[in-house]
Design a protein around this motif. Sequence first.
Motif, PDB file in Angstrom:
ATOM      1  N   THR A 173      13.065  13.902  26.147  1.00  0.00           N
ATOM      2  CA  THR A 173      13.288  14.482  25.313  1.00  0.00           C
ATOM      3  C   THR A 173      12.677  13.774  24.344  1.00  0.00           C
ATOM      4  O   THR A 173      12.539  13.963  22.748  1.00  0.00           O
ATOM      5  N   ARG A 184      21.114  17.470  26.781  1.00  0.00           N
ATOM      6  CA  ARG A 184      20.955  19.085  25.722  1.00  0.00           C
ATOM      7  C   ARG A 184      21.300  18.709  24.707  1.00  0.00           C
ATOM      8  O   ARG A 184      21.379  18.895  23.361  1.00  0.00           O
ATOM      9  N   ASP A 243      16.598  19.483  20.355  1.00  0.00           N
ATOM     10  CA  ASP A 243      17.585  20.381  21.309  1.00  0.00           C
ATOM     11  C   ASP A 243      17.868  21.130  19.855  1.00  0.00           C
ATOM     12  O   ASP A 243      18.062  22.498  19.952  1.00  0.00           O
ATOM     13  N   ARG A 281      17.340  24.975  19.023  1.00  0.00           N
ATOM     14  CA  ARG A 281      18.874  25.820  19.463  1.00  0.00           C
ATOM     15  C   ARG A 281      18.483  26.580  18.280  1.00  0.00           C
ATOM     16  O   ARG A 281      18.900  27.639  18.316  1.00  0.00           O
ATOM     17  N   ALA A 283      20.471  25.250  25.748  1.00  0.00           N
ATOM     18  CA  ALA A 283      19.819  24.671  25.063  1.00  0.00           C
ATOM     19  C   ALA A 283      18.236  26.496  25.500  1.00  0.00           C
ATOM     20  O   ALA A 283      18.888  26.466  26.812  1.00  0.00           O
ATOM     21  N   GLY A 327      17.375  26.412  30.282  1.00  0.00           N
ATOM     22  CA  GLY A 327      18.314  25.364  30.917  1.00  0.00           C
ATOM     23  C   GLY A 327      18.218  26.906  31.991  1.00  0.00           C
ATOM     24  O   GLY A 327      18.142  27.622  32.364  1.00  0.00           O
TER      25      GLY A 327
END
Lengths: 576, 169, 239
Positions: free
Chosen positions: A39, A84, A90, A94, A126, A129
């Motif tokens: 991340t 996530r 994210d 998203r 996400a 995924g």
Amino acid sequence: MIALPPGSASQLRCCHASGCRSAGGEALLQALQEAARDTGGTLTVKGVGCLRLCGRGPLVAWDGPGGTALFGDLRPAQAGDLVRLASPGDHEERRRDGQGSQAGSQPARGSDPIVPSTDQDTGSAAPGGAEAQPEAAMAALASQRLDLEQPFFALQRPLVLEHCGLIDPDSLDEALERGAYAQLQRCLRELSPEQVRAEIRLSGLRGRGGAGYPTGLKWDTVALQPEGPRYVVCNADEGDPGAFMNRSVLEGDPHRLLEGIAIAAYAVGAERGYIYVRAEYPLAIARMRRALAQARQRGLFGGAPGTASFQFDLEVRVGAGAYVCGEETALLASIQGRRGCPRPRPPFPAQSGLWGAPTLINNVETLATVPVILRMGSEAYAAIGTPTSPGTKVFALSGAVRHTGLVEVPLGTALRTIVETIGGGSLEQPGVPGGGALKAVQTGGPSGGCIPADHLDTPVDYESLRALGAMMGSGGMVVVDTGTPMPLLARHFMAFSVSESCGKCVPCRAGTVQLAALLDRFVEHRAEPADLQRLEQLCAMVRDTSLCGLGQAAPSPVLSTLRWFRAEYESGIAGP
Amino acid sequence: MSFLDLDEFLFDLAEQVEIVFSPVASDIKTYPEGVDLCLVEGAVANADNLELALQVRRRTAVVVSFGDCAVTANVPGLRNLITPGGRDSAMAALQRSYLELADSQAQIPVAPGVVPELLPRVLPLHEVIPVDVYLPGCPPSAARIRACLEPMLRGERPRLEGPEMLRFG
Amino acid sequence: MSVITLSIDGQPVAVPAGSSLLQAVRAAGIRLPTLCHLDGLSPVGACRLCLVQVEGVSRLLPACASEASEGLQVQTDTPELREYRRMAVELFFAEGNHECAYCVANGDCELQDVAVTVGMDHSRFPYRWPNRSVDASHPLFSLDHNRCILCTRCVRVCDEIEAAHVWDVAERGAHCRIIAGLDQPWGEVDACTHCGKCVDVCPTGALFHKADGTAEKHPDRERAQHLRRARDQHEWQHR
């Protein structure tokens, strides 16, 4: 209760104390750390101490932009989903994606039950995924989210545990950020030992190990002994079945305890101290040792600026697994390298303890409370709880109760509040005739007693519990439902006392064996009418003539269940 | 044998009591009803002992546990010490005596109805039936037996005190 | 030497300051049963036979391990204490294998004597018949664990008087037993000086001379006290 202020950086706090570890918390923490590596540092993952609701472990708290959410029953396989969900990057992606490719396939959603923010579509998957059904994964997480507004969390009043679950127990810096050692420094700079003792005395703090002896009085007794060496000992030999309060402090906030011990040492004039931890707590031992090394390295005990007059060194001693070593004179013998057997008191350790020197022995929770009292002031602390039992107490709630875990509440809280409101009541078992309803609460472990369900409105303080034939003990509370026959419960505790008796005095060594054999007769419904009287006589004898508290209290589970549930013993008598 | 040491007191006794059952002093094989006093010797080791003890209790006003074997299980109780892995010393004792120590033809004798079966543990009398008076000693001395019997001939319960009356062994 | 006065069963007594309650009780001419206590050895308060009731003290106190102090009102013979003492003695008999009839100490055994003192004519507790061993590895003496009541006199005399510390206690609860050396056969423990003090202080037939047969053990139980007095007060003659 455990909440970061809104706006903090997103982080996941994964419990890696013993309770959650036993449910797979360590693997979960590793998986989370691995998943968070991708991340780009926007999400912090750290291991913390107990997050309280142990029965739903492993637990992870997510501190997001809008507040804190807690998840339970997590599996390592869910680490990716959780990361996530919690990753701020994210969220942005998203949001953008939500306006793009996935918008069509994503129905408009209302308030997402998972996410503690106003961001309504963070619950969606996400991009990219790996999971085949990202929505299902998020729905699963949503179902595992625990309501922090529920009484289990909302009614707690964390003082001893205020930082437990928030900080990384292995990080001295985090502890310092939250004020660790500030009170020690203040004591050393501004307060005389007499002033420190006065604060503790005025706070009304009573020993949290079980007996409830006034802590300030004990400190004064040690401090006022004739000139010479003195010792401070922290009793971390928590051994009651169903008790894990001290472990949570040792594992979750070790620096608080070290600070409390150091303040005690300053207040009574001790230069040396010991933390006596049972070997069954390997994680606690490791964390205490690490914390101690960190504190030494920073010169927090002596050597640091402004502390020249205070030289103090501390050592972690590991017990070999004898319950009786929680008894103070046995504990001292063990520290001195001798067989862990109690000796008659007086002299009390405050007069003649380690190597004959005045020795202060306090329980973990007692010492961990000390920095709080100094920070709040004795008056503010004494205002919590009841006049004779001030402050808060940590209880380990377990057994046939819906929510099991650690509960810190003001003393004087009704037992019903703890068991039914906070604990959510007994586990109903539909279909089991008469089963599942709450029958009694066993407090104080093998030395304590049962409080029957119709006395649940009793306030939990030292005197009220004693009046009912139970005791506060160190804080274990085992909820018993109607499926458990009381002679069986009494025999269970007696078997514990039989195997944990040190064997020094005959009432405890041989009397508990005979008590267990007598209880067998009731459990197996082959008792004679005269056995009831024999049982009572022998209980009285063991209680009144044993050398130490272990033997003296060993009959308590029998006497208290006889008091409230005599009919169950009578039904253990064989017919003619 | 110690009873015989009562010497001339036996004559006084014979004038006041009727011996209705004894393995050595009478031929009667069945324990009678309505007995005033019974001196029970020996530990309860087998099914026959147990049956007789229960019968004695049902048919006797005052039961005396007579001598260390009855009071403590003493020598017969020694087999209780051989209980490897369990409470049943009977099988352990039989195995030791008839199998492990056998020179030839090792076998445990079984004769139902002829040889009474051993109880799992040898027990003192009072662990099997309620006992009224205890007379320890191995054996109880004649003086002690007399001190026990004399008050009972007067319808009183004896109070045995001090080393002469109460000492085990 | 300062003196304190106190009351034992209503009878005033004066004893030197620093005396134990047991010494005060004896000064009053009252015999309290004891098993773990032996003059000359440090008190441990383990057998609980010398428990007394002190006015104003909620717990019963072991007279051997409690200090006499000015003005105490001590009761040594209440119905409760009598009952508890008898129960304690019964517990001793029931937990070991104490058949007197064929014991080396028969007739000279403190456990046997104490049973008489408390009026024990039988044990109300079922006998446990533990499976214990005998250590006959020493050339002169033997240890029969069946007869041991864990008074630890042997441990203390060997540690405090002989300073060899051959003996100690292993295990816990009902499994407790006296061990020699590092739980070795006694005969293999080099630290043993063969002095026999442990045999002399043993209250029962647990420790005995190999030559002793049934009822033949007659130990010198005052040996510890004589040696202590010789060392502390330089009185070399037996009194």
